[in-house]
Design an enzyme around this catalytic site. Structure first.
Site, PDB file in Angstrom:
ATOM      1  N   SER A 303     -11.640  -2.631 -11.743  1.00  0.00           N
ATOM      2  CA  SER A 303     -10.337  -2.636 -12.406  1.00  0.00           C
ATOM      3  C   SER A 303      -9.594  -1.313 -12.217  1.00  0.00           C
ATOM      4  CB  SER A 303     -10.535  -2.964 -13.890  1.00  0.00           C
ATOM      5  OG  SER A 303      -9.318  -3.230 -14.520  1.00  0.00           O
ATOM      6  N   ASP A 314      -4.824   4.437   0.185  1.00  0.00           N
ATOM      7  CA  ASP A 314      -3.624   4.010   0.914  1.00  0.00           C
ATOM      8  C   ASP A 314      -2.718   5.181   1.260  1.00  0.00           C
ATOM      9  OD1 ASP A 314      -4.481   1.437   0.851  1.00  0.00           O
ATOM     10  OD2 ASP A 314      -2.854   0.640  -0.374  1.00  0.00           O
ATOM     11  N   LYS A 328     -12.302  -6.516  -9.412  1.00  0.00           N
ATOM     12  CA  LYS A 328     -11.618  -7.069 -10.582  1.00  0.00           C
ATOM     13  C   LYS A 328     -10.167  -6.608 -10.527  1.00  0.00           C
ATOM     14  CE  LYS A 328     -10.494  -7.704 -15.071  1.00  0.00           C
ATOM     15  NZ  LYS A 328      -9.256  -7.271 -15.744  1.00  0.00           N
TER      16      LYS A 328
END
Length: 445
Positions: A303, A314, A328
């Protein structure tokens, strides 16, 4: 016979459906809502529900209470959607609020459902679960003498909770083709310390985030400032440890990511409605001023941890090391139903800045690094032949010849205290971090 309240509910639902049908005539009813929903209600299914409700009320072996039947129906409806949507009664609603504040009672495990069994997402640092050796991925098959199969997640969690100081026996399974094993734990009040820090080597800091709470970002920033102060005012690199971090408050993940990014998206959410598209962007500052970062993750990183790892990956702000994360990537919205009850409903998915979905995929590390263990080799392990092993060797005659043996023992004790013996993955991360620091320095004019 169907109860009067359910008959009224069915009648109102039927009128709502008529009002939403094309070319339907106007229906006046003082009980009907002022604004009808945008879709029709499934009348055949509602009739079936009402029929089942009535048969239970009339024919079940014991008298069933309306409130219990309706609550169970709601739980079943939500439980059939996904493992994270749930109805929260007064006790569960209160426990959820306590959990996000950082203090609650129990064993200290983040859990989910997996094929009807309770699966450990991650043990929380410094809790009975971690001290007992429970690991991410373990399956809980029995709680005391009660089988877990068939229980809802809330029911299983309730069984594991109890008064601090009381004991509980868990039967677990770990890995394929491994026999079940039992652990006895003592319940405790879980006080989660979200942020821990230390200096690994001069100039290289370590931050451990156990989970994401409301104050996590501020606590992390204070820890980084303390590390800077201890290292001459600056850090050459940082290891951010998110292993076995099961997540927590979204704002905590956004704040932690923002601390190391200077612009661009951190994470965005997307659901069925246009309103579900929410973007979180970074502010123009970097608390480390560009110093390299290694992020450690594993299967217990879930999460909010995956949001941080995905954002830094990224933006090429950090190198991710470890194993595949939990996956998740869904958003749960807490919707109050009353002053004491609520609804936890999955309303959207998380996406990394590049548009990758985290859900059921997780974050793939840049460098895969399995959990390992380091033990320094002894002379016997190496097969080294010493003077004492030779036939007809001279015997020791004076005390002056003993320091060499003492030095060997001292060296062995020192090796046991090495970082690589304490935490293999962390030691490897530090090695890579130092390499990145050298490259970073070489790339500057």
């Amino acid at each position: 016979m169907i109860s009067r309240s359910l008959r009224s509910l069915f009648r109102v639902g039927f009128l709502i459906s008529l009002a939403t049908l094309p070319n339907a005539g106007a229906v006046a009813d003082e009980n009907a809502p002022v604004t009808p929903p945008t879709s029709t209600l499934p009348l055949d299914e509602l009739r079936t529900f009402a029929d089942v409700f009535g048969r239970i009320k009339d024919d079940y072996v014991e008298e069933a209470q309306d409130q219990s039947l309706i609550e169970n129906a709601i739980r079943g409806m939500l439980g059939g959607l996904d493992p994270h949507s749930a109805y929260l009664n007064a006790e569960e609603y209160r426990d959820l609020q306590m959990g996000t504040s950082g203090e609650f009672g129990g064993l200290g495990i983040e859990v989910g459902l997996d094929d009807g069994l309770v699966k450990v997402i991650a043990p929380i640092d410094d809790t009975p679960a971690q001290r007992a050796g429970i690991q991410s991925g373990d399956l809980i098959v029995r709680i005391d003498d009660k089988a877990v199969k068939g229980l809802s997640l809330n029911e299983a969690v309730k069984l594991m909770r109890g008064e601090p100081g009381t004991k509980i026996r868990l039967t677990l399974m770990r890995g394929d083709n491994q026999p079940p094993f039992e652990l006895t734990l003592e319940r405790a009040v879980i006080q989660v310390q979200s942020v821990k820090s230390r200096t690994l080597e001069p100039g290289f800091g370590y931050i451990r985030l156990a989970n994401f709470q409301a104050p996590t970002t501020d606590d992390m920033l204070k820890a980084i400032e303390a590390l800077k102060s201890d290292n001459g005012g600056t850090l050459r690199g940082l290891v951010l440890d998110l292993r076995n971090n099961p997540g927590g408050v979204l704002n905590g993940a956004v704040g932690v990511s923002d601390a190391f990014l200077t612009d661009g998206l951190i994470v965005y959410t997307q659901g069925r409605s246009a309103e579900s598209r929410i973007e979180f962007k970074a502010e123009p500052d970097d608390v480390l001023a560009g110093a390299p970062i290694i992020v450690l993750v594993n299967g217990g990183s879930a999460s909010a941890s995956e949001i941080v790892a995905g954002a830094l990956q990224d933006h090429k702000r950090a190198l991710i090391m470890g194993t595949q994360t939990f996956g998740k990537g869904s958003v749960q919205t807490i919707m109050p139903l009353s002053a004491t009850t609520g609804l936890k409903l999955t309303t959207a998915r998380y996406y990394t800045p590049s548009g990758r979905s985290i859900q059921a995929q997780g974050i793939t590390p840049d460098i895969r690094l399995e959990h390992g263990e380091f033990k320094p080799l002894t002379q016997q392990d190496l097969g080294t032949v010493k003077e004492a092993d030779l036939a007809r060797h001279l015997e020791q005659t004076t005390r002056a010849e003993t320091p060499a043996a003492d030095n060997a023992k001292t060296s062995e004790k020192t090796a046991d205290k090495l970082l690589i013996a304490e935490d293999f993955q962390l030691s490897e991360a530090l090695t890579v971090l130092k390499g990145l620091t050298i490259l970073n320095r070489a790339s500057k004019p």
